[in-house]
Design a protein around this motif. Structure first.
Motif, PDB file in Angstrom:
ATOM      1  N   LYS A 190       0.912  -1.228  -0.025  1.00 13.93           N
ATOM      2  CA  LYS A 190       0.036  -0.149   0.078  1.00 13.93           C
ATOM      3  C   LYS A 190       1.105   1.310   0.130  1.00 13.93           C
ATOM      4  O   LYS A 190       1.879   1.297   0.852  1.00 13.93           O
ATOM      5  CB  LYS A 190      -0.754   0.003   1.388  1.00 13.93           C
ATOM      6  CG  LYS A 190      -1.714   1.347   0.995  1.00 13.93           C
ATOM      7  CD  LYS A 190      -2.958   1.171   2.089  1.00 13.93           C
ATOM      8  CE  LYS A 190      -4.041   2.268   2.061  1.00 13.93           C
ATOM      9  NZ  LYS A 190      -5.029   2.183   3.188  1.00 13.93           N
ATOM     10  N   ASN A 205       4.091  -5.837   3.895  1.00 11.96           N
ATOM     11  CA  ASN A 205       2.995  -6.571   3.523  1.00 11.96           C
ATOM     12  C   ASN A 205       2.371  -6.370   2.262  1.00 11.96           C
ATOM     13  O   ASN A 205       2.456  -5.004   1.735  1.00 11.96           O
ATOM     14  CB  ASN A 205       2.035  -6.447   4.691  1.00 11.96           C
ATOM     15  CG  ASN A 205       2.428  -6.619   6.025  1.00 11.96           C
ATOM     16  OD1 ASN A 205       2.833  -7.892   6.428  1.00 11.96           O
ATOM     17  ND2 ASN A 205       2.362  -5.728   7.060  1.00 11.96           N
ATOM     18  N   VAL A 207      -0.917  -5.331  -0.301  1.00 14.40           N
ATOM     19  CA  VAL A 207      -2.129  -4.527   0.163  1.00 14.40           C
ATOM     20  C   VAL A 207      -3.408  -5.600   0.616  1.00 14.40           C
ATOM     21  O   VAL A 207      -3.098  -6.797   0.188  1.00 14.40           O
ATOM     22  CB  VAL A 207      -2.650  -3.864  -1.116  1.00 14.40           C
ATOM     23  CG1 VAL A 207      -1.672  -2.799  -1.664  1.00 14.40           C
ATOM     24  CG2 VAL A 207      -2.480  -4.847  -2.350  1.00 14.40           C
ATOM     25  N   ASP A 208      -4.178  -5.114   1.354  1.00 11.78           N
ATOM     26  CA  ASP A 208      -5.501  -5.550   1.608  1.00 11.78           C
ATOM     27  C   ASP A 208      -5.990  -6.653   0.598  1.00 11.78           C
ATOM     28  O   ASP A 208      -6.280  -5.891  -0.430  1.00 11.78           O
ATOM     29  CB  ASP A 208      -6.407  -4.990   2.507  1.00 11.78           C
ATOM     30  CG  ASP A 208      -5.644  -4.143   3.845  1.00 11.78           C
ATOM     31  OD1 ASP A 208      -4.874  -4.767   4.201  1.00 11.78           O
ATOM     32  OD2 ASP A 208      -6.496  -3.445   4.365  1.00 11.78           O
ATOM     33  N   GLY A 209      -6.346  -8.041   0.756  1.00 12.22           N
ATOM     34  CA  GLY A 209      -7.047  -8.581   0.061  1.00 12.22           C
ATOM     35  C   GLY A 209      -6.165  -9.250  -1.229  1.00 12.22           C
ATOM     36  O   GLY A 209      -6.596 -10.143  -1.635  1.00 12.22           O
TER      37      GLY A 209
END
Length: 223
Positions: A190, A205, A207-209
């Motif tokens: 992100k 990490n 990005v979400d999803g």
């Protein structure tokens, strides 16, 4: 196969040559020729860095001349003079105090230009700028997932996404999906700006999803 960036080109070559490949996941895949990828990447990065339109135009013109020289193998002395000239302009544009700290001699400017030219003279670089993945993408019949980052400045998403889509469609592949992750950079973190100097400062990490999306696709498309 799952490949990222240049790894997508490797996966694409393999899947085009070997029909037993079960699936191909492309993370930030080049869909354009290497030459087009580098030009679009360069423009996106220097524009996001806040360069003026004049500086952008000058940088792009120099890069185009470098690539032409790489392809023909002639004109390296002119390129060296051009690179040195561009470095001098960049230094002259700096604030006075900063200029004093980076005041390079003619010898140092020449050495830096030679270093840039050395990279451009490699066999890999010539192959990369001349390789067009669309030619291999058209041959791929296995399921393909192509995913891009909205803020990717190295593989500019819109142009490369459209090129991948067009090549797979032209080849008659009826089992592929293309998805762009919002706010994702080239590493699918992100991101704020998408610039490369931001990579090390961001959470390590996806990005979400992201992982859930890839796993879901795999479950639907593999035996």
């Amino acid at each position: 196969f799952l490949g990222h960036s240049e790894g997508c080109a490797i996966g694409t070559m393999l899947a085009a040559q070997h029909s037993e490949v079960a699936f191909l996941i492309l993370m930030a895949a080049p869909g354009l020729s290497g030459e087009q990828v580098i030009l679009s990447q360069l423009e996106a990065i220097i524009r996001a860095s806040g360069s003026s339109e004049e500086d952008i135009a000058n940088t792009m013109e120099t890069q185009k001349k470098v690539m032409q020289t790489v392809k023909t193998g002639t004109g390296w002395e002119e390129i060296k003079e051009l690179i040195i000239s561009d470095m001098k302009k960049s230094i002259d544009a700096l604030p006075q105090e900063t200029r004093k700290q980076v005041n390079l001699s003619e010898k140092e400017l020449s050495e830096r230009a030679e270093l840039q030219i050395k990279g451009a003279k490699t066999k890999w670089y010539k192959y990369f700028i001349e390789y067009n993945p669309a030619n291999d993408l058209e041959k791929i019949k296995c399921p393909v997932l192509a995913i891009f980052g909205e803020k990717d400045l190295q593989i500019v998403p819109e142009a490369n996404k459209n090129a991948v889509d067009a090549a797979l469609k032209l080849g008659g592949n009826d089992n592929y999906q293309i998805h762009v992750f919002k706010d994702a950079n080239h590493l699918f973190q992100k991101a704020g700006t998408g610039l490369m100097d931001e990579y090390a400062l961001l959470d390590k990490n996806f990005v979400d999803g992201f992982l859930e999306f890839v796993i879901s696709w795999l479950q639907k498309n593999t035996r």
